[in-house]
Motif scaffolding. Structure first.
Motif, PDB file in Angstrom:
ATOM      1  N   SER A 191       1.647   5.200  -0.697  1.00  0.00           N
ATOM      2  CA  SER A 191       0.902   6.456  -0.744  1.00  0.00           C
ATOM      3  C   SER A 191       1.197   7.251  -2.014  1.00  0.00           C
ATOM      4  O   SER A 191       0.315   7.883  -2.573  1.00  0.00           O
ATOM      5  CB  SER A 191       1.217   7.299   0.495  1.00  0.00           C
ATOM      6  OG  SER A 191       2.603   7.565   0.554  1.00  0.00           O
ATOM      7  N   PRO A 216       0.088   4.296  -5.590  1.00  0.00           N
ATOM      8  CA  PRO A 216      -0.773   3.174  -5.206  1.00  0.00           C
ATOM      9  C   PRO A 216      -0.971   2.192  -6.361  1.00  0.00           C
ATOM     10  O   PRO A 216      -1.043   2.586  -7.521  1.00  0.00           O
ATOM     11  CB  PRO A 216      -2.086   3.853  -4.820  1.00  0.00           C
ATOM     12  CG  PRO A 216      -2.070   5.171  -5.510  1.00  0.00           C
ATOM     13  CD  PRO A 216      -0.627   5.562  -5.638  1.00  0.00           C
ATOM     14  N   LYS A 265       0.862  -1.181   0.000  1.00  0.00           N
ATOM     15  CA  LYS A 265       0.000   0.000   0.000  1.00  0.00           C
ATOM     16  C   LYS A 265       0.899   1.232   0.000  1.00  0.00           C
ATOM     17  O   LYS A 265       1.361   1.677   1.043  1.00  0.00           O
ATOM     18  CB  LYS A 265      -0.924   0.014   1.223  1.00  0.00           C
ATOM     19  CG  LYS A 265      -1.762  -1.230   1.381  1.00  0.00           C
ATOM     20  CD  LYS A 265      -2.746  -1.377   0.251  1.00  0.00           C
ATOM     21  CE  LYS A 265      -3.621  -2.591   0.487  1.00  0.00           C
ATOM     22  NZ  LYS A 265      -4.282  -3.029  -0.715  1.00  0.00           N
TER      23      LYS A 265
END
Length: 161
Positions: free
Chosen positions: A95, A98, A93
């Motif tokens: 930021s 993505p 995951k």
């Protein structure tokens, strides 16, 4: 249920348990013990006695797991061929970049013509020859594999050349 194992020299220390013959024997005993218990029973015992245990999850388990849904591990994908599907997500995951899933997985050979024409410069006649000689191909019924659904219109999801 076997307190005498703690005194058995084959299992008394971590290094002894790591020896292949001892590890095989211990795992065999653990498998036999676990086979007669539900996951709930093992989970309760793991909490009570402080050992690690986790259920081996299948796709249905992942689909129904609220924790995984909230962490975006599973989500819906609108696949251009198969329609809306529920998929397991991207593991990292990030930021800034993505991950995403654009489709579930195209059928075998789905983009042959696109790749052969656009990137290799082959002409339609050459591609037809390769198909006739079974050098390239697409999905088949036997053995079963990835192929479009029976009601597929032959157009959705196709890359234009």
């Amino acid at each position: 249920g076997k307190p005498d194992l703690a005194q058995d020299s084959r299992f008394a220390t971590h290094l002894e348990r790591l020896k292949e013959e001892n590890a095989v024997e211990l795992l065999s005993m653990i498998r036999a013990w676990a086979a007669g218990k539900t996951y709930g029973e093992i989970d309760q015992l793991a909490s009570q006695y402080g050992f690690g245990a986790q259920k081996v999850a299948n796709g249905k388990d992942h689909f129904e797991d609220e924790h995984l849904r909230r962490r975006n591990f599973t989500y819906y994908v609108d696949d251009p061929i198969y329609g809306e599907l529920y998929e397991e997500g991207i593991a990292p995951k990030l930021s800034e970049t993505p991950g995403r899933i654009k489709w579930a997985g195209k059928p075998v050979g789905f983009d042959n013509e696109y790749v052969l024409k656009r990137f290799l410069g082959l002409k339609t006649k050459k591609i037809k020859y390769l198909k006739e000689k079974n050098i390239i191909g697409k999905w088949v019924d036997v053995p079963p594999g990835r192929k479009p659904p029976q009601d597929w219109d032959g157009k959705s999801g196709v890359l234009l050349v």
